[in-house]
Design a protein around this motif. Structure first.
Motif, PDB file in Angstrom:
ATOM      1  N   CYS A  85      25.977  29.242  47.188  1.00  0.00           N
ATOM      2  CA  CYS A  85      24.733  29.505  46.733  1.00  0.00           C
ATOM      3  C   CYS A  85      25.081  27.929  46.685  1.00  0.00           C
ATOM      4  N   GLU A 136      29.056  30.525  56.843  1.00  0.00           N
ATOM      5  CA  GLU A 136      29.259  31.580  57.738  1.00  0.00           C
ATOM      6  C   GLU A 136      29.265  31.608  55.593  1.00  0.00           C
ATOM      7  N   PRO A 150      29.805  34.771  49.759  1.00  0.00           N
ATOM      8  CA  PRO A 150      29.412  33.283  50.668  1.00  0.00           C
ATOM      9  C   PRO A 150      29.102  32.620  48.700  1.00  0.00           C
ATOM     10  N   SER A 163      27.353  33.873  44.923  1.00  0.00           N
ATOM     11  CA  SER A 163      25.425  34.099  45.749  1.00  0.00           C
ATOM     12  C   SER A 163      24.739  33.605  45.010  1.00  0.00           C
ATOM     13  N   GLY A 206      26.943  32.238  53.594  1.00  0.00           N
ATOM     14  CA  GLY A 206      26.280  33.607  53.480  1.00  0.00           C
ATOM     15  C   GLY A 206      24.501  33.250  54.789  1.00  0.00           C
ATOM     16  N   VAL A 207      25.406  31.929  56.130  1.00  0.00           N
ATOM     17  CA  VAL A 207      23.746  32.297  56.625  1.00  0.00           C
ATOM     18  C   VAL A 207      24.406  33.331  57.837  1.00  0.00           C
ATOM     19  N   ARG A 208      22.940  34.042  57.866  1.00  0.00           N
ATOM     20  CA  ARG A 208      22.807  35.008  58.270  1.00  0.00           C
ATOM     21  C   ARG A 208      23.264  35.092  60.314  1.00  0.00           C
ATOM     22  N   ARG A 209      23.771  35.474  59.957  1.00  0.00           N
ATOM     23  CA  ARG A 209      24.237  35.178  62.337  1.00  0.00           C
ATOM     24  C   ARG A 209      22.953  34.987  62.767  1.00  0.00           C
ATOM     25  N   ALA A 210      22.143  35.973  62.778  1.00  0.00           N
ATOM     26  CA  ALA A 210      21.133  35.418  63.674  1.00  0.00           C
ATOM     27  C   ALA A 210      20.252  33.781  63.395  1.00  0.00           C
ATOM     28  N   ASP A 211      20.344  33.311  62.403  1.00  0.00           N
ATOM     29  CA  ASP A 211      19.967  32.091  61.802  1.00  0.00           C
ATOM     30  C   ASP A 211      20.911  31.260  62.875  1.00  0.00           C
ATOM     31  N   GLN A 212      22.204  31.291  63.068  1.00  0.00           N
ATOM     32  CA  GLN A 212      23.290  30.609  63.180  1.00  0.00           C
ATOM     33  C   GLN A 212      23.345  30.085  64.616  1.00  0.00           C
TER      34      GLN A 212
END
Length: 832
Positions: free
Chosen positions: A605, A691, A603, A543, A694-700
């Motif tokens: 990148c 996932e 994650p 990452s 490594g995308v945050r859950r809020a952005d998902q």
């Protein structure tokens, strides 16, 4: 010119043109007034023509040369011709009647002459018959049998001429007298034989008896059969009294005494009695067959009594085999003896006929129903051999390992099978041989399951040594080849109506499955060596990677372990198709392991995904040279089909890595990249990609909304999105520790199945059997092999499924897996 025009306008002209004529007549409007006169002129000309035609027809019809007169003349001539024909026919009939009248007397004289000739012939034959009958009676009373034989044949032949005259009383009486004389001669000859044999005067009266046989021959087959039957019963009377009335003498222990007694009797017959009977009667052969029939019935009774015995020892199998072998030797001796006997004459029709008697099986047929005891004894012997083979070392202590060697127990078992089948084929080619085949098939399954697969489950967590796996592979190939040979051996010897019931294909598939399991075990040995390299890959911080280098350090270590183990294993694999299958499955395993470790590295990148893609390319190029470690495959260029397989397997991860290379911002770019590369409609799969990145859950949430919108658009992947892409199956199973069964197109799912458990679980040989079952079920269900499902699936069924899978999987190599025309696994392998 004017003449020509005038000719063409004439009504009598052949080339008359009415249009031109009209144009000429009415060339000016002022000429129209003359239409009536022209019409009247034409009508007048027409009437004149009609009158001319009528007059000509009348002249033709009633003239001196008219057609009517010619027809009447022809009819008159025909009538005259018919009268002359009838006159000729009448004269012919009259001539025939005259000739018949003239020859009637001649025909009558010819009939009288023919009848007179027949009467004279009949009277002469009757006189000859009467004279011969009286002479035959006198010769019969004085026992002059040689003369009787010839005269009897003449009497019987003459008597056949009077069969149609039996309605005449005198002929009927003579026929009854001849029949009575035949009966008297038959009884007289039989009495002479009985007296001679009863008083022991055969030698003294041999000449009379020889001549008496000529009389019996003249009397016909019924007389000959009666005499021969009496003789055979007389000769065998002592045998029946001794061996049927005495339990000790008639037991199977004394079977040799029976055959010795008959050999003495047959010798006595040939020395003293054979000269009495005509050679074409073949009395010795009839005597032997009668002995065989009686002995067979005796043995049936003895064997039935032994089986029904409530107490005491049962039938001994060794004694049964000994008696059967001695009986078959006796039958073969009789067959050779009588098959080589010369015929009475090569010129007679009977000499060309085949012998009616066949001694093979004439006595031994009584033993065949009880050969099941012997088959059961072979079953017990094999049952005791399998546990011993499981405990034996794969290589004797005084021998060194050879890449072409097989396990010694395989050679021993094959020799046992060969001897047993040959022995049974001599004893029985019917149901018993089929029963033995089923027994041998059962223990072939046991050998594949308990012995070969048992060796692969040794060694604890490290698994069995590579040399042991090679021996198991060679042995499985040895038995796969020789199982087919055993099947052909049996089919050539069993009865033709049972050939279709001989089938060892399941056993052949089981050994193919054992060979496949050996290849999987070799792949697992490489798996153990690669653990440290995969650990280094997972420990890398993907990452935070900022730039792409030539290739990662774990790739060098991974290739070092793979190449070192391949260099150790492949030279030991003798057959190229096994080496190729090992390389194919190793590539499939590495591809699956790489995908699994990508999941473990989250994650990841965008730069990390790019580095993984480059590492994958380096791995692919190196794996293309795997086959070079095999001595038979070492060449400047790797096989094209193998290179294609490597690229197909390794490029399966490209869509995943290319999707991970796309940044999440702008979000539409990531969604479009997913729809292009992954091309499915699954929210779960898309969430797994997020996932991994490594995308945050809020952005998902926003990305998932965009994904739902774009996947419904007509432009999404050309409108060909699947519900759930099989490419992401490892991602879905990774959380539970499984790798799934995703394979490359044309790759082997067995590698993935055996590697189930991911990198967190090390290879455990003790669980190889269970993993083989799972792998076989998964592979068979995908390939349509038809593997059994449910808890009751057996190891043998799965070994067969693996075998069937490898048969199909190896097809692209141009050589069947385990085909017998490749280098043998053992130079000293016996042949059936």
């Amino acid at each position: 010119m004017n003449i020509t025009v005038a000719d063409s306008l004439s009504l009598d002209s052949v080339d008359y043109d009415p249009i031109a004529h009209l144009n000429l007549l009415f060339s000016h409007p002022s000429t129209v007034s003359s239409v009536s006169s022209v019409s009247a002129t034409i009508q007048k000309h027409k009437d004149e023509l009609s009158k001319s035609i009528t007059s000509l027809e009348t002249a033709q019809a009633y003239g001196p040369d008219s057609s009517l007169e010619r027809m009447q003349s022809a009819q008159a001539e025909l009538a005259s011709l018919f009268q002359r024909i009838e006159s000729v026919r009448s004269r012919a009939l009259q001539t025939e009647r005259d000739i018949t009248t003239m020859t009637a007397d001649i025909k009558r004289l010819d009939g009288t002459k023919r009848n007179l000739t027949l009467s004279m012939t009949a009277l002469k034959r009757l006189q000859m018959l009467t004279t011969a009958y009286e002479q035959l009676r006198g010769l019969a009373r004085t026992r002059q049998y040689r003369e009787c034989a010839g005269l009897l044949q003449a009497v019987l032949q003459l008597m056949r001429h009077f069969n149609s005259y039996r309605s005449i009383e005198q002929i009927a009486v003579l026929s009854r007298n001849v029949s009575e004389l035949q009966r008297e001669l038959l009884e007289q000859v039989c009495e002479d034989f009985e007296i001679a044999f009863a008083k022991g005067e055969v030698g003294a009266r041999r000449a009379v008896l020889v001549e008496a046989c000529l009389v019996m021959d003249a009397l016909g087959d019924h007389a000959k059969t009666r005499l021969v039957t009496w003789y055979v019963n007389t000769e065998l009377r002592e045998y029946r009294q001794v061996f049927r009335g005495n339990d000790e003498a008639g037991s199977l222990d004394n079977i040799g005494r029976r055959y010795a007694w008959f050999k003495r009797t047959l010798k006595t017959h040939e020395e003293e009695h054979a000269v009495i009977f005509p050679p074409h009667w073949r009395v010795n052969e009839t005597l032997a067959m009668s002995f065989c029939d009686g002995t067979r019935e005796d043995f049936k009774g003895i064997l039935e009594k032994s089986m029904r015995r409530p107490d005491g020892p049962k039938l001994d199998v060794n004694l049964l085999l000994s008696c059967l072998q001695e009986t078959m030797d006796f039958e073969q001796g009789l067959e050779r003896r009588f098959a080589n006997e010369p015929r009475a004459s090569i010129d007679t029709l009977s000499s060309a006929d085949d012998r009616a008697q066949n001694f093979n099986g004439s006595i031994s047929a009584a033993f065949e129903p009880y050969l099941s005891l012997w088959v059961e004894s072979q079953d017990r012997a094999l049952a005791s051999m399998i546990p011993k083979y499981k405990q034996q070392p794969l290589i004797p202590a005084d021998e060194e390992f050879s890449p072409q060697a097989v396990i010694p127990s395989a050679i021993e078992l094959f020799h046992f099978y060969k001897v047993t089948l040959s022995q049974c084929a001599k004893l029985s080619t019917g149901e018993r041989l089929l029963d033995l085949t089923k027994t041998l098939a059962k223990y072939l399954d046991e050998y594949a399951q308990q012995v070969l697969l048992g060796f692969l489950q040794r060694g604890g967590t490290q698994g069995p040594p590579i040399e042991d796996i090679i021996l198991v592979l060679n042995t499985a190939d040895f038995w796969h080849t020789n199982t087919d040979q055993l099947e052909e051996f049996i089919k050539k010897r069993i009865d033709p109506d049972m050939t279709s019931r001989v089938d060892l294909s399941d056993q052949s598939d089981a050994f193919m499955g054992a060979a496949g399991a050996s290849v999987m075990a070799l792949v697992a040995k490489v798996e153990l060596e690669c653990e440290s390299a995969w650990r280094e890959m997972r420990n890398t911080n993907w990452s935070r990677m900022e730039s792409v280098s030539d290739h990662s350090s774990y790739v060098s270590e991974l290739l070092k372990h793979v190449n070192s183990k391949a260099e150790e294993i492949l030279p030991l694999v003798v057959k190229q198709q096994y080496a190729r299958t090992f390389c194919d499955n190793l590539v499939d395993h590495l591809a699956n392991a790489y995908i699994t470790n990508v999941v473990q590295c989250k994650p990841v990148c965008e730069t990390g995904a790019e580095q993984m893609l480059l590492d994958k390319y380096v791995l692919t190029k190196s794996l293309e040279n795997l086959m070079s470690f095999h001595t038979a495959s070492s060449s400047t260029q790797p096989p094209t089909s193998f290179v294609k397989h490597v690229n197909t397997s390794m490029t399966r991860m490209d869509p995943l890595l290319k999707t991970l290379q796309v940044r999440p911002s702008p979000p539409e770019g990531l969604v479009q990249a997913y729809l292009i590369h992954i091309a499915d409609r699954s929210d779960t799969n898309f969430r797994k990609i997020l996932e991994l990145k490594g995308v945050r859950r809020a952005d998902q949430v926003h990305l998932l909304e965009l994904f739902a919108i774009h996947r419904e658009g007509p432009a999404a992947a050309g409108g060909k999105l699947v519900q759930s892409s099989p490419l992401l199956t490892p991602l879905l199973n990774s959380t539970s520790g499984g790798l799934g069964s995703t394979t490359a197109a044309g790759g082997s799912g067995l590698a993935a199945g055996l590697a189930a458990g991911g990198l967190q679980t090390r290879f455990d040989a003790a669980s190889l059997g269970e993993r083989l079952l799972t792998a076989a079920r998964d592979s068979a269900e995908r390939a349509g092999v038809g593997a059994a499902t449910g808890e009751g699936v057996t190891m043998n069924e799965n070994l067969r499924n693996i075998g069937n899978f490898f048969r199909r999987d190896i097809g692209g190599l141009g050589a069947r897996f385990g085909r017998r025309d490749i280098t043998p696994t053992n130079n000293s392998r016996p042949d059936v």
